[in-house]
Design a protein around this motif. Sequence first.
Motif, short mmCIF file in Angstrom:
data_model
loop_
_atom_site.label_atom_id
_atom_site.label_comp_id
_atom_site.label_asym_id
_atom_site.label_seq_id
_atom_site.Cartn_x
_atom_site.Cartn_y
_atom_site.Cartn_z
N VAL A 187 7.37 -3.25 -0.18
CA VAL A 187 6.31 -3.86 0.62
C VAL A 187 6.93 -4.94 1.51
O VAL A 187 7.60 -5.85 1.02
CB VAL A 187 5.23 -4.49 -0.28
CG1 VAL A 187 4.21 -5.26 0.57
CG2 VAL A 187 4.52 -3.43 -1.11
N ARG A 243 2.20 2.36 -13.19
CA ARG A 243 1.27 3.51 -13.16
C ARG A 243 1.98 4.82 -12.86
O ARG A 243 1.46 5.90 -13.13
CB ARG A 243 0.14 3.28 -12.15
CG ARG A 243 0.59 3.26 -10.70
CD ARG A 243 -0.53 2.77 -9.80
NE ARG A 243 -0.14 2.64 -8.41
CZ ARG A 243 -0.58 3.43 -7.44
NH1 ARG A 243 -1.42 4.40 -7.71
NH2 ARG A 243 -0.19 3.23 -6.20
N ASP A 250 6.32 -11.84 -6.03
CA ASP A 250 5.12 -11.13 -5.57
C ASP A 250 4.92 -9.85 -6.37
O ASP A 250 3.79 -9.42 -6.62
CB ASP A 250 5.23 -10.76 -4.09
CG ASP A 250 5.26 -11.97 -3.18
OD1 ASP A 250 4.66 -13.00 -3.53
OD2 ASP A 250 5.92 -11.89 -2.12
N LEU A 251 6.02 -9.21 -6.73
CA LEU A 251 5.93 -7.93 -7.43
C LEU A 251 5.34 -8.08 -8.83
O LEU A 251 4.54 -7.22 -9.25
CB LEU A 251 7.32 -7.31 -7.53
CG LEU A 251 7.42 -6.08 -8.45
CD1 LEU A 251 6.70 -4.89 -7.86
CD2 LEU A 251 8.87 -5.73 -8.74
N SER A 262 7.81 2.00 -3.37
CA SER A 262 6.84 0.91 -3.55
C SER A 262 7.30 -0.37 -2.88
O SER A 262 6.84 -1.46 -3.22
CB SER A 262 6.60 0.65 -5.05
OG SER A 262 5.59 1.50 -5.55
N PRO A 302 2.99 -9.81 -10.51
CA PRO A 302 1.55 -9.65 -10.78
C PRO A 302 1.02 -8.26 -10.40
O PRO A 302 -0.04 -7.86 -10.87
CB PRO A 302 0.90 -10.73 -9.89
CG PRO A 302 1.99 -11.67 -9.53
CD PRO A 302 3.24 -10.85 -9.50
N GLU A 303 1.76 -7.55 -9.57
CA GLU A 303 1.37 -6.22 -9.12
C GLU A 303 2.19 -5.12 -9.81
O GLU A 303 2.20 -3.97 -9.36
CB GLU A 303 1.57 -6.11 -7.60
CG GLU A 303 0.82 -7.16 -6.80
CD GLU A 303 1.21 -7.18 -5.33
OE1 GLU A 303 0.49 -7.83 -4.56
OE2 GLU A 303 2.22 -6.54 -4.96
N PHE A 304 2.86 -5.50 -10.88
CA PHE A 304 3.83 -4.59 -11.49
C PHE A 304 3.20 -3.26 -11.88
O PHE A 304 3.78 -2.20 -11.64
CB PHE A 304 4.48 -5.24 -12.71
CG PHE A 304 5.55 -4.40 -13.35
CD1 PHE A 304 6.83 -4.37 -12.84
CD2 PHE A 304 5.26 -3.62 -14.47
CE1 PHE A 304 7.81 -3.57 -13.41
CE2 PHE A 304 6.24 -2.83 -15.06
CZ PHE A 304 7.52 -2.80 -14.53
N HIS A 305 2.03 -3.28 -12.47
CA HIS A 305 1.42 -2.02 -12.89
C HIS A 305 1.12 -1.13 -11.68
O HIS A 305 1.38 0.08 -11.71
CB HIS A 305 0.13 -2.26 -13.67
CG HIS A 305 -0.59 -0.97 -13.99
ND1 HIS A 305 -0.10 -0.07 -14.92
CD2 HIS A 305 -1.72 -0.41 -13.48
CE1 HIS A 305 -0.91 0.98 -14.98
NE2 HIS A 305 -1.89 0.81 -14.11
N TRP A 306 0.58 -1.74 -10.62
CA TRP A 306 0.20 -0.96 -9.44
C TRP A 306 1.42 -0.40 -8.72
O TRP A 306 1.41 0.77 -8.29
CB TRP A 306 -0.63 -1.81 -8.49
CG TRP A 306 -1.07 -1.05 -7.27
CD1 TRP A 306 -0.59 -1.16 -6.00
CD2 TRP A 306 -2.08 -0.03 -7.21
NE1 TRP A 306 -1.23 -0.28 -5.15
CE2 TRP A 306 -2.16 0.43 -5.88
CE3 TRP A 306 -2.92 0.53 -8.17
CZ2 TRP A 306 -3.03 1.42 -5.47
CZ3 TRP A 306 -3.81 1.53 -7.75
CH2 TRP A 306 -3.86 1.96 -6.42
N ARG A 307 2.46 -1.19 -8.60
CA ARG A 307 3.62 -0.79 -7.81
C ARG A 307 4.68 -0.05 -8.62
O ARG A 307 5.53 0.65 -8.04
CB ARG A 307 4.24 -2.01 -7.11
CG ARG A 307 3.35 -2.56 -6.00
CD ARG A 307 3.90 -3.84 -5.38
NE ARG A 307 5.21 -3.66 -4.78
CZ ARG A 307 5.91 -4.66 -4.25
NH1 ARG A 307 5.41 -5.90 -4.26
NH2 ARG A 307 7.09 -4.42 -3.73
N SER A 320 7.78 -8.87 0.81
CA SER A 320 7.66 -9.07 -0.64
C SER A 320 8.86 -9.81 -1.23
O SER A 320 9.99 -9.67 -0.77
CB SER A 320 7.50 -7.72 -1.33
OG SER A 320 7.35 -7.87 -2.72
#
Length: 233
Positions: free
Chosen positions: A71, A89, A78-79, A69, A81-86, A74
């Motif tokens: 990016v 899940r 940055d990570l 994961s 707010p995107e923790f669930h997506w990156r 990054s």
Amino acid sequence: MDFTAEEYERRDGARLAEMLAGPPLTWVFVGDSITQGVSHTHGSRSFVEHFAERLRGELGRVKDAVINSGVAGSTVADLLPEFHWRVGRFAPDVVVAMFGTNDALIESEGGDRAFRYDLGQLVERSRDLGATVLLQTPPLVGAGDARDPGTIAAYADVVRSVARELGVPLVDHATLWAAAGSPEHAPVAWLDDTVHPNARGQHELALALFDGLGILDAHSPVCSLQLDVAAAG
């Protein structure tokens, strides 16, 4: 149950070895372009890909899932707010994180304090998922890079400090790269430009990770791979 840093350190250090001898695992790697392994490898494997081959190909853990994961560009901020997506899940068993290279470019007073807090949040959120966390210091950069060597060193120190304070296992690339290069700069032969590891540099990252996990073996084709890569110009 709440653990102290010392209890986490004892538990997680032994836990990783036990997990590698147990049922299938999901490994999630997070970081920036160094973790993503973008074009600077010129078709060779990134350290995450070396890890997957060592784990699934050589150690026979064929049902383990290795998810990258990383990016490019990054930061740890940055990570979050995107923790669930990156991360979330994938329901990871292990989260392997390397940040600091881009974080060190942020021009703000107290930037390292914000980095410390955000890195701690990454550890806590990962643990809330039931994952074991492994932190890595960022490798050094080359001479002439926009990042000040002292700033990179300071951010590597933050990673070490967070690992110590929260009882997280650590792979200290920065120290290893300083020993192979100079106290301030990465070995030229390990870089494709002033910041991105080339195929040799990515392999060196993998070897340090293998060593930290207790799976380094001089007789392994992955571990003993010889890479003759021209130094960055």
